[in-house]
Design a protein around this motif. Structure first.
Motif, mmCIF file in Angstrom:
data_model
loop_
_atom_site.group_PDB
_atom_site.id
_atom_site.type_symbol
_atom_site.label_atom_id
_atom_site.label_comp_id
_atom_site.label_asym_id
_atom_site.label_seq_id
_atom_site.Cartn_x
_atom_site.Cartn_y
_atom_site.Cartn_z
ATOM 1 N N MET A 1 -12.535 6.803 -4.869
ATOM 2 C CA MET A 1 -11.513 6.311 -4.963
ATOM 3 C C MET A 1 -10.694 5.709 -6.308
ATOM 4 O O MET A 1 -11.696 5.353 -6.762
ATOM 5 N N ILE A 2 -9.541 6.421 -6.398
ATOM 6 C CA ILE A 2 -8.722 5.664 -7.750
ATOM 7 C C ILE A 2 -8.211 4.312 -7.144
ATOM 8 O O ILE A 2 -7.111 4.906 -6.458
ATOM 9 N N SER A 3 -8.164 3.289 -7.534
ATOM 10 C CA SER A 3 -8.010 2.004 -7.712
ATOM 11 C C SER A 3 -6.698 1.554 -8.640
ATOM 12 O O SER A 3 -7.170 1.825 -9.812
ATOM 13 N N GLU A 4 -5.423 0.781 -7.855
ATOM 14 C CA GLU A 4 -4.889 0.422 -9.170
ATOM 15 C C GLU A 4 -3.766 -0.637 -7.716
ATOM 16 O O GLU A 4 -3.882 -0.887 -7.458
ATOM 17 N N THR A 5 -3.611 -1.379 -9.125
ATOM 18 C CA THR A 5 -2.113 -2.928 -8.404
ATOM 19 C C THR A 5 -1.858 -2.652 -8.648
ATOM 20 O O THR A 5 -0.555 -1.971 -9.632
ATOM 21 N N GLY A 6 -0.363 -2.830 -7.803
ATOM 22 C CA GLY A 6 0.967 -3.144 -8.148
ATOM 23 C C GLY A 6 1.810 -3.766 -7.081
ATOM 24 O O GLY A 6 0.888 -4.628 -6.388
ATOM 25 N N ARG A 7 2.754 -4.193 -7.351
ATOM 26 C CA ARG A 7 3.613 -5.645 -6.656
ATOM 27 C C ARG A 7 4.622 -4.841 -5.928
ATOM 28 O O ARG A 7 5.564 -3.988 -5.692
ATOM 29 N N ILE A 8 4.578 -4.963 -4.818
ATOM 30 C CA ILE A 8 5.717 -5.132 -3.423
ATOM 31 C C ILE A 8 7.346 -4.976 -4.399
ATOM 32 O O ILE A 8 7.385 -6.335 -4.391
ATOM 33 N N VAL A 9 7.929 -3.721 -3.449
ATOM 34 C CA VAL A 9 8.958 -4.177 -4.132
ATOM 35 C C VAL A 9 10.398 -3.744 -2.886
ATOM 36 O O VAL A 9 11.375 -4.154 -2.864
ATOM 37 N N ALA A 10 9.471 -3.424 -1.789
ATOM 38 C CA ALA A 10 10.131 -3.102 -0.888
ATOM 39 C C ALA A 10 8.929 -3.240 0.379
ATOM 40 O O ALA A 10 7.969 -2.433 0.838
ATOM 41 N N ILE A 11 9.671 -3.801 1.651
ATOM 42 C CA ILE A 11 8.689 -3.917 2.990
ATOM 43 C C ILE A 11 9.914 -2.548 4.099
ATOM 44 O O ILE A 11 10.706 -3.249 4.221
ATOM 45 N N GLU A 12 8.675 -2.094 4.495
ATOM 46 C CA GLU A 12 9.515 -1.255 5.662
ATOM 47 C C GLU A 12 8.397 -1.773 7.407
ATOM 48 O O GLU A 12 7.421 -1.372 6.971
ATOM 49 N N ALA A 13 9.035 -1.448 8.285
ATOM 50 C CA ALA A 13 7.872 -1.079 9.256
ATOM 51 C C ALA A 13 6.693 -0.745 9.498
ATOM 52 O O ALA A 13 6.366 -1.242 9.882
ATOM 53 N N ASP A 14 6.759 0.858 8.359
ATOM 54 C CA ASP A 14 5.749 1.791 8.958
ATOM 55 C C ASP A 14 5.073 1.264 7.485
ATOM 56 O O ASP A 14 4.207 2.382 7.115
ATOM 57 N N GLY A 15 5.183 1.076 6.048
ATOM 58 C CA GLY A 15 5.024 1.274 5.248
ATOM 59 C C GLY A 15 5.589 0.117 4.312
ATOM 60 O O GLY A 15 6.323 -0.456 4.181
ATOM 61 N N LEU A 16 5.185 0.415 3.090
ATOM 62 C CA LEU A 16 5.358 -0.792 1.567
ATOM 63 C C LEU A 16 5.898 0.202 0.103
ATOM 64 O O LEU A 16 5.214 1.549 0.120
ATOM 65 N N TRP A 17 7.240 -0.391 0.130
ATOM 66 C CA TRP A 17 6.874 0.488 -2.002
ATOM 67 C C TRP A 17 6.255 -0.398 -2.553
ATOM 68 O O TRP A 17 6.786 -2.000 -3.498
ATOM 69 N N VAL A 18 5.483 0.101 -2.757
ATOM 70 C CA VAL A 18 4.955 -1.046 -4.474
ATOM 71 C C VAL A 18 5.251 0.197 -5.732
ATOM 72 O O VAL A 18 5.016 0.646 -5.627
ATOM 73 N N GLU A 19 5.759 -0.277 -6.850
ATOM 74 C CA GLU A 19 5.890 -0.326 -8.183
ATOM 75 C C GLU A 19 4.682 -0.410 -8.816
ATOM 76 O O GLU A 19 3.879 -2.053 -9.272
ATOM 77 N N THR A 20 4.350 0.128 -9.107
ATOM 78 C CA THR A 20 2.803 0.541 -10.399
ATOM 79 C C THR A 20 3.006 0.638 -12.183
ATOM 80 O O THR A 20 4.195 2.062 -12.764
ATOM 81 N N ILE A 21 1.883 -0.179 -12.694
ATOM 82 C CA ILE A 21 2.442 0.935 -13.925
ATOM 83 C C ILE A 21 0.486 1.693 -14.555
ATOM 84 O O ILE A 21 -0.091 0.782 -14.076
ATOM 85 N N GLN A 22 0.626 2.221 -14.381
ATOM 86 C CA GLN A 22 -0.300 2.993 -14.820
ATOM 87 C C GLN A 22 -1.170 2.888 -15.881
ATOM 88 O O GLN A 22 -1.518 3.633 -16.471
ATOM 89 N N ARG A 23 -2.403 1.552 -15.162
ATOM 90 C CA ARG A 23 -3.295 1.677 -16.461
ATOM 91 C C ARG A 23 -4.685 1.797 -16.155
ATOM 92 O O ARG A 23 -5.525 2.211 -17.309
ATOM 93 N N SER A 24 -5.491 2.889 -15.537
ATOM 94 C CA SER A 24 -6.380 1.866 -14.579
ATOM 95 C C SER A 24 -7.172 3.775 -14.906
ATOM 96 O O SER A 24 -8.046 3.579 -15.511
ATOM 97 N N THR A 25 -6.187 4.267 -15.452
ATOM 98 C CA THR A 25 -7.050 5.541 -16.630
ATOM 99 C C THR A 25 -6.623 5.716 -18.023
ATOM 100 O O THR A 25 -8.247 5.984 -18.213
ATOM 101 N N CYS A 26 -6.127 4.917 -18.404
ATOM 102 C CA CYS A 26 -5.785 4.848 -20.148
ATOM 103 C C CYS A 26 -7.383 4.150 -20.866
ATOM 104 O O CYS A 26 -7.781 2.956 -20.281
ATOM 105 N N GLY A 27 -7.356 4.987 -21.022
ATOM 106 C CA GLY A 27 -9.108 4.639 -22.218
ATOM 107 C C GLY A 27 -10.373 4.938 -21.688
ATOM 108 O O GLY A 27 -11.072 5.518 -21.901
#
Length: 153
Positions: free
Chosen positions: A1-27
């Motif tokens: 499983m590739i994991s990433e930390t994100g910040r919630i920008v919107a909450i809906e009844a069945d899901g979340l919109w999460v903002e990420t900057i893809q750093r996990s694969t860099c380097g």
């Protein structure tokens, strides 16, 4: 499983919109400094917005700007990458080959390659549209709800 930390920008009844900057694969890949992903993220602040399923969790347990861990199975990334990159390429080669066999003209072979490339891109777009709600392909929240294996003593 590739994991990433994100910040919630919107909450809906069945899901979340999460903002990420893809750093996990860099380097971590062979390209390292030659890759433009981290450079573009730094220069433009380019972020990705991902839809993450709640999978039965209560939306009231989350708040805006909360950091969450999300994950995507490696097989989804690998299979998706192969499909997205190889389908237009194979379409281009097939289009050029068919045009060369039929007309034996370099100009028409180039046109056939362009048609094959566009057809491959259209196939990728159609497949993405068909699988947009497939739960197996969606990012998931990683938290304490992950299965735990208990070893009896």
């Amino acid at each position: 499983m590739i994991s990433e930390t994100g910040r919630i920008v919107a909450i809906e009844a069945d899901g979340l919109w999460v903002e990420t900057i893809q750093r996990s694969t860099c380097g971590s890949c062979a390209a390292e400094k030659g890759c433009g992903q981290s450079l573009m993220a730094r220069l433009m602040g380019h972020t990705s917005y991902l839809w993450v399923l709640l999978e039965g969790r209560d939306p009231a347990d989350f708040r805006l700007d909360q950091e969450v861990q999300i994950g995507v199975p490696e097989s989804v990334v690998v299979n998706g990458s192969l499909f997205v990159y190889l389908t237009p390429l194979l379409g281009m080669l097939a289009g050029a080959g068919v045009a060369q066999q039929i007309w034996a003209s370099d100009g028409l072979s180039a046109l056939g390659a362009l048609v094959g490339l566009l057809a491959g891109g259209a196939l990728v777009r159609w497949r993405a549209y068909q699988t947009r709600y497939d739960r197996r392909l969606q990012p998931v929240l990683l938290d304490d709800r992950q299965p735990v294996t208990l070893i009896p003593s």
